[in-house]
Design an enzyme around this catalytic site. Structure first.
Site, PDB file in Angstrom:
ATOM      1  N   LYS A 158       0.847  -1.209   0.000  1.00  6.84           N
ATOM      2  CA  LYS A 158       0.000   0.000   0.000  1.00  6.84           C
ATOM      3  C   LYS A 158       0.879   1.256   0.000  1.00  6.84           C
ATOM      4  O   LYS A 158       2.089   1.174   0.243  1.00  6.84           O
ATOM      5  CB  LYS A 158      -0.905  -0.014   1.234  1.00  6.84           C
ATOM      6  CG  LYS A 158      -0.137   0.023   2.542  1.00  6.84           C
ATOM      7  CD  LYS A 158      -1.018  -0.292   3.736  1.00  6.84           C
ATOM      8  CE  LYS A 158      -0.198  -0.323   5.011  1.00  6.84           C
ATOM      9  NZ  LYS A 158      -0.986  -0.753   6.173  1.00  6.84           N
ATOM     10  N   TYR A 204      16.358  30.120   6.688  1.00  2.00           N
ATOM     11  CA  TYR A 204      15.169  30.798   7.225  1.00  2.00           C
ATOM     12  C   TYR A 204      15.274  30.970   8.723  1.00  2.00           C
ATOM     13  O   TYR A 204      15.658  30.046   9.438  1.00  2.00           O
ATOM     14  CB  TYR A 204      13.912  29.996   6.902  1.00  2.00           C
ATOM     15  CG  TYR A 204      13.465  30.123   5.471  1.00  2.00           C
ATOM     16  CD1 TYR A 204      13.016  31.345   4.978  1.00  2.00           C
ATOM     17  CD2 TYR A 204      13.483  29.028   4.626  1.00  2.00           C
ATOM     18  CE1 TYR A 204      12.588  31.468   3.659  1.00  2.00           C
ATOM     19  CE2 TYR A 204      13.062  29.131   3.308  1.00  2.00           C
ATOM     20  CZ  TYR A 204      12.615  30.358   2.835  1.00  2.00           C
ATOM     21  OH  TYR A 204      12.204  30.459   1.543  1.00  2.00           O
TER      22      TYR A 204
HETATM   23  C1  PLP Z   1      -0.063  -1.779   6.705  1.00  2.00           C
HETATM   24  C2  PLP Z   1      -0.550  -3.063   7.188  1.00  2.00           C
HETATM   25  C3  PLP Z   1       0.335  -4.126   7.421  1.00  2.00           C
HETATM   26  C4  PLP Z   1       1.836  -3.996   7.308  1.00  2.00           C
HETATM   27  O1  PLP Z   1       2.364  -3.405   8.481  1.00  2.00           O
HETATM   28  P1  PLP Z   1       3.965  -3.218   8.688  1.00  2.00           P
HETATM   29  O2  PLP Z   1       4.040  -2.658  10.055  1.00  2.00           O
HETATM   30  O3  PLP Z   1       4.421  -2.264   7.647  1.00  2.00           O
HETATM   31  O4  PLP Z   1       4.580  -4.543   8.547  1.00  2.00           O
HETATM   32  C5  PLP Z   1      -0.214  -5.341   7.782  1.00  2.00           C
HETATM   33  N1  PLP Z   1      -1.546  -5.511   7.915  1.00  2.00           N
HETATM   34  C6  PLP Z   1      -2.422  -4.503   7.717  1.00  2.00           C
HETATM   35  C7  PLP Z   1      -3.884  -4.752   7.890  1.00  2.00           C
HETATM   36  C8  PLP Z   1      -1.962  -3.247   7.362  1.00  2.00           C
HETATM   37  O5  PLP Z   1      -2.834  -2.264   7.177  1.00  2.00           O
END
Ligand code: PLP
Length: 360
Positions: free
Chosen positions: A35, A255
């Site tokens: 994702k 800045y």
């Molecule tokens: C994002 C996500 C993961 C992965 O988590 P990590 O901490 O990056 O390993 C696993 N399961 C679900 C449901 C998620 O939303």
């Protein structure tokens, strides 16, 4: 190209990390979570490099569609499911698997008359209190899904850990126990672990694991870096020096004049700023690697550039390569300096950063 920032993606490291995850997962299958543009690493190139994974997990329908359009044929799981009849139809067309975490999603399936097209993952809330059905409702939910006509092609169960990243093993153990109690008597495959669960101390005993951050070679924990887990960083965020200047003692840089030269100094200006995803909260003094050598930030990160005190380094000139994070400068260390976690830094790498994929 000089003066431009790029994220170089090491597909060998991705594959190495997948093999480390697999060894850790034992007999469990691996759903590679890609994702958020594969945590900033590029959705499709990452999935193509990880085709040995047993499935992919995405958060949004568009991500699943993009993977299919790119030729990914593995199972793809929509981790938050769908929200409307149109999305449900598109998910069916794209052969996506669905998480079901809310009663409105069951109603959608009941109205669609086509649940045979889906593998459904029922999400049980064991303490995250974000998505999912309470354990006490899981039997009724499953019964309702089994009664869909035609029936779903397969049912599976998952839960998500809330405190594995903090290594709060008591909470994790309690969540795992709640999940086991709710699913023990059921004939369905179960999935628990994110990266922290997978590399943590609590035995999970599940059929599927769901690592994200570990695959990208960053640690889910605050108290160690990926190398301590046998993982290799996948992204090298690199840029170069676009100007070098002398500032006299007492002069200010950037800045707000936030950095004051304590001595006559040499300042290198780097083409990397918060417009690229570098957090403005990165404190003065946070290191970057200039031609492999550490040098501290001088003052605030601005939109397109940042200044670095290179008084201690010889030979820095326009074009000298700079590493913002990657092998040699852990993204975990950069995240700590910015008051955040590697996840947020990696996901923040912006559109204007050129992704360069290093294929084996
Ligand atoms: C994002 C996500 C993961 C992965 O988590 P990590 O901490 O990056 O390993 C696993 N399961 C679900 C449901 C998620 O939303």
């Amino acid at each position: 190209m000089s003066g431009s920032i790029r994220a170089v993606i090491d597909t060998n490291a991705l594959q190495h990390n997948l093999s480390v995850v697999r060894a850790r997962a034992g007999s469990a299958r691996v759903m590679a979570v890609v994702k958020a543009n594969a945590y900033g690493h590029g959705l499709l190139p990452t999935a193509l490099a990880l085709q040995a994974a047993d499935a992919f997990g995405v958060a949004r329908l568009e991500e699943g569609v993009a993977l299919r359009a790119g030729g990914i044929t593995q199972p793809i799981v929509l981790l938050e499911g769908v929200f409307g009849a149109e999305q449900l139809e598109e998910a069916a067309r794209q052969r996506l698997q669905l998480v079901v975490h809310d009663v409105s999603q069951i109603e959608l399936l009941e109205c669609s008359g086509g649940a045979q097209r889906f593998v459904l993952w029922v999400k049980i809330d064991t303490g995250m209190n974000r998505l999912g059905f309470p354990p006490g409702e899981s039997a009724a939910v499953l019964e309702r899904l089994r009664r869909l006509s035609p029936a779903p092609s397969e049912l599976r169960l998952l839960t998500h850990l809330s405190c594995a990243n903090e290594r709060d093993d008591a909470v994790t153990r309690a969540q795992v126990q709640r999940f086991r109690d709710a699913t023990r008597s059921l004939p369905y495959a179960v999935s628990i672990a994110n990266s922290a669960g997978l590399f943590g101390a609590v035995a999970l005993g599940c059929d599927w694991v769901r690592p994200g951050i570990a695959l990208y070679g960053a640690s889910p924990f605050d108290d160690c870096i990926a190398a301590d887990l046998g993982l290799e960083p996948v992204m090298r965020l690199e840029s170069s020096v676009i100007a070098v200047r002398r500032v006299a003692r007492g002069e200010r840089v950037g800045y707000g004049g936030a950095w004051v030269a304590k001595r006559d100094s040499a300042i290198a200006v780097i083409a990397a700023g918060y417009g690229d995803g570098l957090h403005r909260s990165l404190g003065g003094g946070a290191p970057v690697l200039i031609d492999g050598r550490r040098a501290p930030l001088a003052g605030r990160v601005s939109m397109d550039m940042m200044a670095v005190d290179v008084s201690e380094l010889a030979g820095v000139r326009v074009g000298t390569p700079v590493l913002l994070w990657g092998p040699g400068l852990a993204v975990e260390e950069v995240a700590r300096n910015a008051g955040t976690i590697p996840y947020e830094l990696l996901c923040a790498v912006s559109q204007r950063v050129r992704l360069v994929v290093n294929r084996a």
